[in-house]
Design an enzyme around this catalytic site. Structure first.
Site, mmCIF file in Angstrom:
data_model
loop_
_atom_site.group_PDB
_atom_site.id
_atom_site.type_symbol
_atom_site.label_atom_id
_atom_site.label_comp_id
_atom_site.label_asym_id
_atom_site.label_seq_id
_atom_site.Cartn_x
_atom_site.Cartn_y
_atom_site.Cartn_z
ATOM 1 C CE1 TYR A 67 -3.387 -2.880 0.740
ATOM 2 C CE2 TYR A 67 -4.600 -0.818 0.487
ATOM 3 C CZ TYR A 67 -4.580 -2.201 0.495
ATOM 4 O OH TYR A 67 -5.736 -2.908 0.275
ATOM 5 C CE LYS A 104 1.871 -18.649 -0.032
ATOM 6 N NZ LYS A 104 1.004 -19.831 -0.059
ATOM 7 C CG ASP A 140 -2.211 -20.577 0.971
ATOM 8 O OD1 ASP A 140 -1.809 -20.436 2.147
ATOM 9 O OD2 ASP A 140 -1.572 -21.230 0.121
ATOM 10 C CG ASP A 165 -8.017 -5.066 0.946
ATOM 11 O OD1 ASP A 165 -8.998 -4.494 1.450
ATOM 12 O OD2 ASP A 165 -7.861 -5.222 -0.285
ATOM 13 C CG ASP A 192 -13.740 -7.286 1.144
ATOM 14 O OD1 ASP A 192 -13.623 -6.447 2.065
ATOM 15 O OD2 ASP A 192 -14.057 -6.980 -0.023
HETATM 16 C C1 IPM Z 1 -10.708 -1.292 2.663
HETATM 17 C C2 IPM Z 1 -10.812 -0.893 1.217
HETATM 18 C C3 IPM Z 1 -9.612 -0.021 0.852
HETATM 19 C C4 IPM Z 1 -8.351 -0.854 1.070
HETATM 20 C C5 IPM Z 1 -9.661 0.559 -0.557
HETATM 21 C C6 IPM Z 1 -10.953 1.330 -0.815
HETATM 22 C C7 IPM Z 1 -8.464 1.448 -0.853
HETATM 23 O O1 IPM Z 1 -10.904 -2.016 0.395
HETATM 24 O O2 IPM Z 1 -10.828 -0.415 3.527
HETATM 25 O O3 IPM Z 1 -10.509 -2.472 2.943
HETATM 26 O O4 IPM Z 1 -7.907 -1.549 0.172
HETATM 27 O O5 IPM Z 1 -7.815 -0.784 2.177
HETATM 28 MN MN MN Z 2 -10.851 -3.884 1.451
#
Ligand code: IPM
Ligand code: MN
Length: 358
Positions: free
Chosen positions: A138, A192, A225, A249, A253
């Site tokens: 990042y 990893k 993984d 990240d 999700d």
């Molecule tokens: C999150 C989002 C951000 C990230 C994006 C929008 C830059 O996906 O907060 O997880 O990748 O951190």
């Molecule tokens: Mn994200």
């Protein structure tokens, strides 16, 4: 900084301002019930302002934000703005500029909320992911050569520092100790090390060294993984996970969807240092197609507000909001999906305010 809780509200794009409005409504109600004052200021930063002025954040944005205890962010992402601009110049620049080096993502299935995992319920899905928030892929380090030619070379470098991983790992051990899971305290490092033998070796060595200071916490390691399989198969195994920025990240999700998705999940971008300014946000995007229709689920934003309160030292108010959220998901809402809640956005906010009084 004054002792009155000072909050900067950045509603942002699309449905962002609609959900922050409900979060602020709940803050207002809980502050009256618990008897603490607060001050808030709204900022119009986001896609519309960028399209009008060509500027995402004003030059003194960070200096202004540093005068607040916390930032309450709705969402970034505007259909008229090329992807990447607002994400980088708003969200990531705030995370980096305010040194919010922890991304905290509690993963908790609230009562009444549907999970896509068969046979799993609220007792099985209750863990926390602590993601490093200022390093790794990042940072933007890298470059391109011979762009647009067949010989193009693109390099994007993952940067890990001892200081960066140690402060995150230390935060995770402290968090795990404080969370004090009755099922046993366990911190799992997710990385990893079998491939990223340089950068993730630094993480592993740092993790093992810091662990010696926390003999009460069981330590554990998963490759990223494998972790993705186990989060789906045995979410109940996890207590606290600590991981790198990019992997964090992705697994947040995956974790977000098992707790009921974007209408529910929230996160904090935390600068834990004294006087640090932290930022709390619902995990969902700006969902522009629902803008102004009262269909978007504000629970994630209200959840983010509860995290904001807890982090700012208003623990009983935070717990009260958390209980109210669970009353509303457990006994009122039909679904957590936009347009299917059985109520409008603002009615859900009202239900949470009402449940605060129970
Ligand atoms: C999150 C989002 C951000 C990230 C994006 C929008 C830059 O996906 O907060 O997880 O990748 O951190
Ligand atoms: Mn994200």
């Amino acid at each position: 900084m004054s002792s009155v809780l000072k909050i900067a509200v950045i509603g942002g794009d699309g449905t962002g301002p609609e959900v922050t409005a409900e979060g602020m409504k709940v803050l207002d109600a809980v502050s009256r019930l618990e008897g603490f004052p607060y001050q808030s200021t709204e900022y119009d930063w986001g896609g519309d302002r960028y399209l009008k002025t060509g500027e995402v954040l004003p030059a003194d944005a960070l200096d202004q934000l540093r005068t607040y205890h916390a930032i309450f962010l709705g969402a970034v992402g505007h259909p008229g703005v090329k992807p990447g601009i607002l994400e980088k110049q708003l969200l990531l620049d705030l995370r980096f500029g305010l040194d919010q080096y922890i991304n905290l993502r509690p993963v908790k299935l609230f009562p009444g909320v549907e999970t896509p995992l068969a046979g799993k319920g609220p007792n099985d899905i209750d863990f926390v992911v602590i993601r490093e928030n200022t390093e790794d892929l990042y940072t933007g380090a890298g470059g391109v050569m011979k762009k647009g030619t067949p010989d193009e070379v693109a390099i994007q470098t993952a940067i890990y520092t001892r200081k960066g991983c140690e402060r995150c790992i230390r935060y995770a051990f402290e968090y795990c100790r404080k969370r004090n899971n009755p099922k046993g305290k366990r911190l799992t490092l997710v990385a990893k090390t079998n491939v990223l033998t340089i950068g993730h070796d630094l993480w592993m060595r740092t993790f093992q060294e810091v662990a010696t200071e926390y003999p009460d916490i069981k330590t554990d390691y998963n490759h990223v993984d494998a972790c993705c399989m186990w989060i789906v198969k045995n979410p109940e195994y996890y207590d606290v996970i600590v991981t790198t920025n990019m992997f964090g990240d992705i697994i947040t999700d995956l974790s977000g969807i098992i707790q009921g998705g974007m209408g529910v999940a929230a996160g904090g971008n935390i600068n834990p240092e004294p006087g640090g300014t932290s930022m709390f946000e619902p995990m969902g995007g700006s969902a522009p197609k629902y803008t102004g229709q009262g269909k978007i689920n504000p629970i994630a934003a209200i959840n983010a507000m509860s995290m904001l309160l807890e982090h700012s030292g208003y623990e009983s108010a935070a717990a009260r909001v958390m209980r109210a959220i669970q009353t509303v998901t457990g006994t009122k809402m039909k679904s957590q999906s936009a347009g299917k809640m059985g109520y409008t956005t603002s009615e859900v906010g009202d239900l949470v305010c009402k449940a605060l009084e129970d």
